[in-house]
Scaffold this motif. Structure first.
Motif, short mmCIF file in Angstrom:
data_model
loop_
_atom_site.label_atom_id
_atom_site.label_comp_id
_atom_site.label_asym_id
_atom_site.label_seq_id
_atom_site.Cartn_x
_atom_site.Cartn_y
_atom_site.Cartn_z
N VAL A 1 6.66 5.86 -15.53
CA VAL A 1 5.87 6.00 -14.30
C VAL A 1 5.15 7.34 -14.33
N ASN A 2 4.19 7.48 -13.42
CA ASN A 2 3.50 8.74 -13.26
C ASN A 2 4.21 9.59 -12.22
N VAL A 3 4.06 10.90 -12.34
CA VAL A 3 4.75 11.82 -11.44
C VAL A 3 3.77 12.89 -10.97
N GLY A 4 3.94 13.33 -9.72
CA GLY A 4 3.13 14.42 -9.19
C GLY A 4 1.80 13.96 -8.62
N ALA A 5 1.18 14.84 -7.86
CA ALA A 5 -0.08 14.52 -7.19
C ALA A 5 -1.20 14.20 -8.17
N HIS A 6 -1.08 14.69 -9.41
CA HIS A 6 -2.13 14.45 -10.40
C HIS A 6 -1.78 13.28 -11.31
N ALA A 7 -0.71 12.56 -11.00
CA ALA A 7 -0.34 11.32 -11.68
C ALA A 7 -0.23 11.48 -13.20
N LYS A 8 0.60 12.45 -13.60
CA LYS A 8 0.86 12.63 -15.02
C LYS A 8 2.08 11.81 -15.42
N PRO A 9 2.09 11.21 -16.61
CA PRO A 9 3.26 10.45 -17.05
C PRO A 9 4.52 11.32 -17.03
N TYR A 10 5.62 10.74 -16.59
CA TYR A 10 6.88 11.47 -16.53
C TYR A 10 7.43 11.68 -17.94
N VAL A 11 7.61 12.95 -18.30
CA VAL A 11 8.18 13.33 -19.60
C VAL A 11 9.40 14.21 -19.31
N PRO A 12 10.61 13.73 -19.60
CA PRO A 12 11.83 14.48 -19.24
C PRO A 12 11.84 15.92 -19.71
N ALA A 13 11.33 16.17 -20.94
CA ALA A 13 11.38 17.52 -21.50
C ALA A 13 10.59 18.53 -20.66
N CYS B 1 0.83 -1.21 0.00
CA CYS B 1 0.00 0.00 0.00
C CYS B 1 0.86 1.26 0.00
N ILE B 2 1.92 1.26 0.80
CA ILE B 2 2.78 2.44 0.89
C ILE B 2 3.50 2.68 -0.43
N ALA B 3 4.01 1.62 -1.04
CA ALA B 3 4.71 1.77 -2.33
C ALA B 3 3.76 2.20 -3.44
N ALA B 4 2.56 1.62 -3.48
CA ALA B 4 1.61 1.92 -4.55
C ALA B 4 1.09 3.34 -4.47
N ARG B 5 0.93 3.88 -3.25
CA ARG B 5 0.38 5.22 -3.09
C ARG B 5 1.46 6.30 -3.01
N TYR B 6 2.69 5.90 -3.04
CA TYR B 6 3.80 6.86 -2.98
C TYR B 6 3.75 7.75 -4.22
N VAL B 7 3.66 9.06 -4.01
CA VAL B 7 3.62 10.01 -5.13
C VAL B 7 5.05 10.37 -5.51
N LEU B 8 5.45 9.99 -6.73
CA LEU B 8 6.79 10.29 -7.22
C LEU B 8 6.89 11.76 -7.61
N HIS B 9 8.07 12.32 -7.39
CA HIS B 9 8.38 13.69 -7.78
C HIS B 9 9.37 13.67 -8.93
N PRO B 10 9.53 14.78 -9.64
CA PRO B 10 10.52 14.81 -10.72
C PRO B 10 11.91 14.38 -10.26
N THR B 11 12.30 14.73 -9.03
CA THR B 11 13.62 14.36 -8.54
C THR B 11 13.81 12.85 -8.52
N ASN B 12 12.75 12.10 -8.17
CA ASN B 12 12.84 10.64 -8.17
C ASN B 12 13.09 10.11 -9.57
N CYS B 13 12.33 10.63 -10.53
CA CYS B 13 12.45 10.15 -11.92
C CYS B 13 13.78 10.57 -12.54
N ILE B 14 14.24 11.77 -12.22
CA ILE B 14 15.52 12.25 -12.76
C ILE B 14 16.66 11.38 -12.25
N ALA B 15 16.64 11.06 -10.96
CA ALA B 15 17.69 10.20 -10.40
C ALA B 15 17.68 8.83 -11.06
N HIS B 16 16.50 8.27 -11.25
CA HIS B 16 16.39 6.95 -11.90
C HIS B 16 16.89 7.02 -13.34
#
Length: 392
Positions: free
Chosen positions: A332-344, A307-322
């Motif tokens: 993956v989705n990023v932000g409270a509104h769960a938008k797909p992570y797009v580097p640009a 539950c904790i992993a599934a509900r964890y809201v990723l931030h750009p910093t998480n995706c950038i590091a990965h």
């Protein structure tokens, strides 16, 4: 005399005497001076203390209840949130009933701010404030213990070493948590593990669940007892971790030397850094309260982790590091509104993160990146498991 007097928060009738004790404590007053006016604490320490004590007397005049003390804390927390975050968002509160007490079990990234953010969001949305578990290892100063217990914290005995002493402390803690939830109808916060997940791998310690079950009558069904505790998983995520370099250093030295010896009062410095450091976006996600279908300690721990992993809201910093580690953008989705992570869309955030990475000593950078990237991998792993389950 209560069975819980040595661990419980202070009651209203104790507030006045505890505040007088705090105001007479030179270490407490000096700590306030260092926090609010570090320059004055260095250049005019002799003058700063009486001035600070006078100001504190004025600030706390008329405070006679725990609620009144927390009202003072609220003002400082609001200012801190305004200064150290760019956003504080939440999700899942619609799953909860304000009239019921809950045992909130969260991941653990920051010593002070994890329960503070959960408490703040509950309070702002009309829920009662929390009783918060805090380890006695963090209460090395008498004034720290007084402050925490004034703010509805209860003490977890981690200093016990003998097996019988440890069991007695765990049984008392289990009984106190059950008493708070069932008899006092009070909300409780505890972390899913002892100590912070410095590597951002949010894994519950089954010993925490075993402790909760110690108070269960032998005749009671395990699942029914857990359901009566109203366990709610909570996932807290920070865009920036104020202690990231400190954690990366500890993780690196532990990996190289097999152990890490903390300096005296290192946890106190971590608390201060976590409170005052920049966090940018913060999200607190609440899950569905657990039912009676869990049959073992391992079941509860595993569900908490999922539950904790599934509900964890990723931030750009998480995706950038990965992305830096793996050379490609994670799906993956990023932000409270769960938008797909797009580097640009996050080029500016990447510049800031890379500058933060460069400021970290080179020897610690691998662990620094892992701290931010590991939550992404956790969600990718969940996705893989779900795809496998759907295919079978």
């Amino acid at each position: 005399m209560s069975d819980f007097d040595d661990i419980r928060p202070y009651n209203d009738d104790e507030v006045h005497s505890v505040l007088l004790r705090l105001l007479a404590d030179n270490e407490f007053v000096d700590a306030i001076v260092r926090l609010k006016s570090p320059l004055m604490s260095r250049l005019a320490a002799g003058l700063a203390r009486p001035l600070a004590r006078r100001a504190l007397h004025k600030e706390l005049a008329g405070v006679t209840t725990v609620e009144g003390f927390q009202a003072k804390i609220e003002n400082y927390l609001q200012k801190n949130i305004d200064e150290t975050t760019t956003s504080l968002t939440t999700s899942g509160l619609e799953l909860l009933d304000k009239s019921r007490p809950y045992l909130f079990i969260s991941n653990h990234r920051d010593i002070a701010m994890d329960p503070a953010f959960v408490n703040w969001i509950l309070f702002q949305n009309g829920f009662q404030t929390l009783r918060i578990a805090i380890g006695d290892n963090l209460l090395t100063k008498p004034f720290a213990s007084d402050l925490m217990r004034l703010n509805k914290c209860f003490v977890v005995n981690r200093s016990a070493t003998a097996p019988r002493e440890k069991f007695k402390a765990a049984k008392q803690l289990s009984a106190y948590i059950h008493h708070s939830l069932v008899d006092d109808q009070a909300n409780i916060w505890i972390a899913q593990r002892e100590g912070r997940a410095k590597d951002s791998l949010d894994i519950s310690n089954p010993a925490i669940i075993s402790m909760l079950a110690l108070n269960k009558p032998k005749a009671d069904d395990f699942g029914d007892y857990m359901a009566r505790l109203n366990i709610v998983p909570v996932s807290i995520s920070y865009e920036l971790d104020p202690c990231d370099t400190m954690k990366a250093r500890e993780l690196t030295l532990t990996a190289e030397q097999g152990a890490y010896q903390k300096a005296e009062h290192e946890d106190v410095r971590s608390i201060a850094q976590g409170i005052t450091g920049q966090k940018n976006g913060v999200h607190v996600a609440f899950g569905q309260p657990f039912g009676a279908d869990l049959t073992s300690v391992e079941d509860v721990a595993n569900r908490l982790d999922r539950c904790i992993a599934a509900r964890y809201v990723l931030h750009p910093t998480n995706c950038i590091a990965h992305e830096i580690i793996h050379g490609r953008a994670p799906a993956v989705n990023v932000g409270a509104h769960a938008k797909p992570y797009v580097p640009a869309e996050h080029s500016e955030a990447k510049k800031h993160f890379e500058a933060r990475l460069r400021a970290c000593p080179e020897a610690f950078r691998e662990q620094f990146l892992n701290i931010y990237a590991n939550p992404v991998q956790a969600q990718l792993d969940i996705g893989s498991l779900q795809s496998s389950a759907d295919a079978s």
